[in-house]
Motif scaffolding. Structure first.
Motif, PDB file in Angstrom:
ATOM      1  N   LEU A  10     -11.691 -39.584 -14.114  1.00 21.93           N
ATOM      2  CA  LEU A  10     -12.879 -40.366 -13.787  1.00 21.93           C
ATOM      3  C   LEU A  10     -12.484 -41.788 -13.407  1.00 21.93           C
ATOM      4  O   LEU A  10     -11.566 -42.364 -14.003  1.00 21.93           O
ATOM      5  CB  LEU A  10     -13.829 -40.431 -14.982  1.00 21.93           C
ATOM      6  N   THR A  11     -13.150 -42.348 -12.427  1.00 23.61           N
ATOM      7  CA  THR A  11     -12.908 -43.742 -12.058  1.00 23.61           C
ATOM      8  C   THR A  11     -13.569 -44.653 -13.081  1.00 23.61           C
ATOM      9  O   THR A  11     -14.449 -44.227 -13.845  1.00 23.61           O
ATOM     10  CB  THR A  11     -13.481 -44.044 -10.668  1.00 23.61           C
ATOM     11  N   ASP A  12     -13.163 -45.918 -13.081  1.00 17.55           N
ATOM     12  CA  ASP A  12     -13.763 -46.884 -14.003  1.00 17.55           C
ATOM     13  C   ASP A  12     -15.261 -47.003 -13.767  1.00 17.55           C
ATOM     14  O   ASP A  12     -16.043 -47.160 -14.717  1.00 17.55           O
ATOM     15  CB  ASP A  12     -13.097 -48.254 -13.834  1.00 17.55           C
ATOM     16  N   GLU A  13     -15.675 -46.936 -12.493  1.00 15.28           N
ATOM     17  CA  GLU A  13     -17.095 -47.041 -12.171  1.00 15.28           C
ATOM     18  C   GLU A  13     -17.872 -45.855 -12.723  1.00 15.28           C
ATOM     19  O   GLU A  13     -18.983 -46.003 -13.219  1.00 15.28           O
ATOM     20  CB  GLU A  13     -17.286 -47.136 -10.652  1.00 15.28           C
ATOM     21  N   ILE A  44      -8.773 -36.627 -22.946  1.00 13.25           N
ATOM     22  CA  ILE A  44      -8.699 -38.087 -22.953  1.00 13.25           C
ATOM     23  C   ILE A  44      -7.248 -38.473 -23.216  1.00 13.25           C
ATOM     24  O   ILE A  44      -6.640 -38.002 -24.181  1.00 13.25           O
ATOM     25  CB  ILE A  44      -9.593 -38.716 -24.037  1.00 13.25           C
ATOM     26  N   VAL A  45      -6.698 -39.302 -22.347  1.00 13.59           N
ATOM     27  CA  VAL A  45      -5.339 -39.817 -22.530  1.00 13.59           C
ATOM     28  C   VAL A  45      -5.449 -41.293 -22.892  1.00 13.59           C
ATOM     29  O   VAL A  45      -6.090 -42.070 -22.177  1.00 13.59           O
ATOM     30  CB  VAL A  45      -4.492 -39.663 -21.254  1.00 13.59           C
ATOM     31  N   PHE A  46      -4.832 -41.680 -23.995  1.00 16.79           N
ATOM     32  CA  PHE A  46      -4.866 -43.076 -24.415  1.00 16.79           C
ATOM     33  C   PHE A  46      -3.626 -43.783 -23.871  1.00 16.79           C
ATOM     34  O   PHE A  46      -2.506 -43.548 -24.329  1.00 16.79           O
ATOM     35  CB  PHE A  46      -4.955 -43.186 -25.937  1.00 16.79           C
ATOM     36  N   PRO A  48      -8.605 -45.706 -22.621  1.00 17.55           N
ATOM     37  CA  PRO A  48      -8.810 -44.261 -22.552  1.00 17.55           C
ATOM     38  C   PRO A  48      -9.011 -43.815 -21.103  1.00 17.55           C
ATOM     39  O   PRO A  48      -9.795 -44.412 -20.361  1.00 17.55           O
ATOM     40  CB  PRO A  48     -10.074 -44.042 -23.388  1.00 17.55           C
ATOM     41  N   LEU A  49      -8.300 -42.804 -20.699  1.00 17.40           N
ATOM     42  CA  LEU A  49      -8.454 -42.212 -19.373  1.00 17.40           C
ATOM     43  C   LEU A  49      -9.163 -40.877 -19.559  1.00 17.40           C
ATOM     44  O   LEU A  49      -8.672 -40.002 -20.284  1.00 17.40           O
ATOM     45  CB  LEU A  49      -7.082 -42.013 -18.708  1.00 17.40           C
TER      46      LEU A  49
END
Length: 245
Positions: free
Chosen positions: A34-37, A88-90, A75-76
């Motif tokens: 997911l993008t930050d937006e 989720i990748v931290f 978190p990604l």
């Protein structure tokens, strides 16, 4: 012309940065970052079936979801085809001590007795761990939506095949219901005796990271505890079983 070159450089830089952000081999290809937006405009709900990872691919216990509020980590979020969060990748934003620390869940005292329990398998057969004394017992904690658990199943199946004529019992412990497990087995082979609805056993052993494998010797002592996905899980468990036979 200079402007076009500069624009091309900027686009290339952004594109390369995007690739780097998603370059985690342990994340399934069908999942997208997911993008930050997108993150800003959606409600983030972390459910038990979401897998948590650090940047090296080590699975983290659900308790580590607290890193989402830690300014040292970003978190990604990765979503599947249904646009629901799957992983989720931290990502660590600050340099940290590179000393390798063992997951505390993997710690045990030499000679520690495995906690006794009663469970029921898919065929409604009840068994008690203490009744298996005289056999080596391999416990595998997993669940049907656990990507790393599924990845190591072919190796675990080979392991069970290698020891099928020895005094070794292979038990797979999961919180999934009997119905969910049976549906899972329609497409995936898992040659362990499976105990569904085993939340009490999972709680008893304090398992938060999946997969977790534990080898118990003939006297009921824990001799090996492996937490998280390992590409060499078969060889590691084989060594422990051979030593315990």
């Amino acid at each position: 012309m200079k402007f076009l070159k500069l624009l091309s450089f900027i686009i290339s830089f952004i594109y390369f940065g995007t690739l780097q952000a998603q370059d985690f081999k342990f994340i399934p290809k069908e999942q997208r970052l997911l993008t930050d937006e997108e993150v800003k405009t959606m409600e983030i709900v972390v459910t038990p079936d979401i897998l948590l990872f650090n940047e090296t691919g080590e699975t983290l216990p659900m308790s580590q979801v607290q890193l989402m509020t830690n300014s040292n980590y970003k978190p990604l979020f990765y979503v599947g085809k249904n646009e629901r969060i799957k992983s989720i990748v931290f990502k660590c934003l600050k340099p940290v001590n590179n000393t390798i620390q063992k997951n505390p869940e993997a710690e045990f005292i030499k000679g520690e007795k495995a906690l006794d329990f009663i469970a029921t398998d898919l065929n409604s057969n009840r068994f008690k761990l203490s009744d298996l004394k005289g056999q080596v017992v391999v416990l595998n904690f997993w669940f049907t939506k656990c990507g790393p658990c599924i990845k190591e199943m072919p190796e675990l199946n080979n392991l069970a095949e290698d020891f099928k004529n020895k005094k070794v019992k292979f038990l797979a412990i999961t919180f999934n219901s009997k119905e969910v497990v049976k549906q899972f087995l329609q497409d995936t082979t898992f040659d362990f005796d499976i105990a569904p609805n085993a939340n009490d056993v999972i709680t008893m052993y304090g398992v938060q990271s999946y997969p977790t494998s534990i080898v118990v010797d003939k006297n009921g002592n824990i001799v090996t505890k492996e937490v998280g996905y390992r590409t060499n899980i078969k060889s590691v468990l084989t060594k422990a079983i051979d030593a315990a036979l």
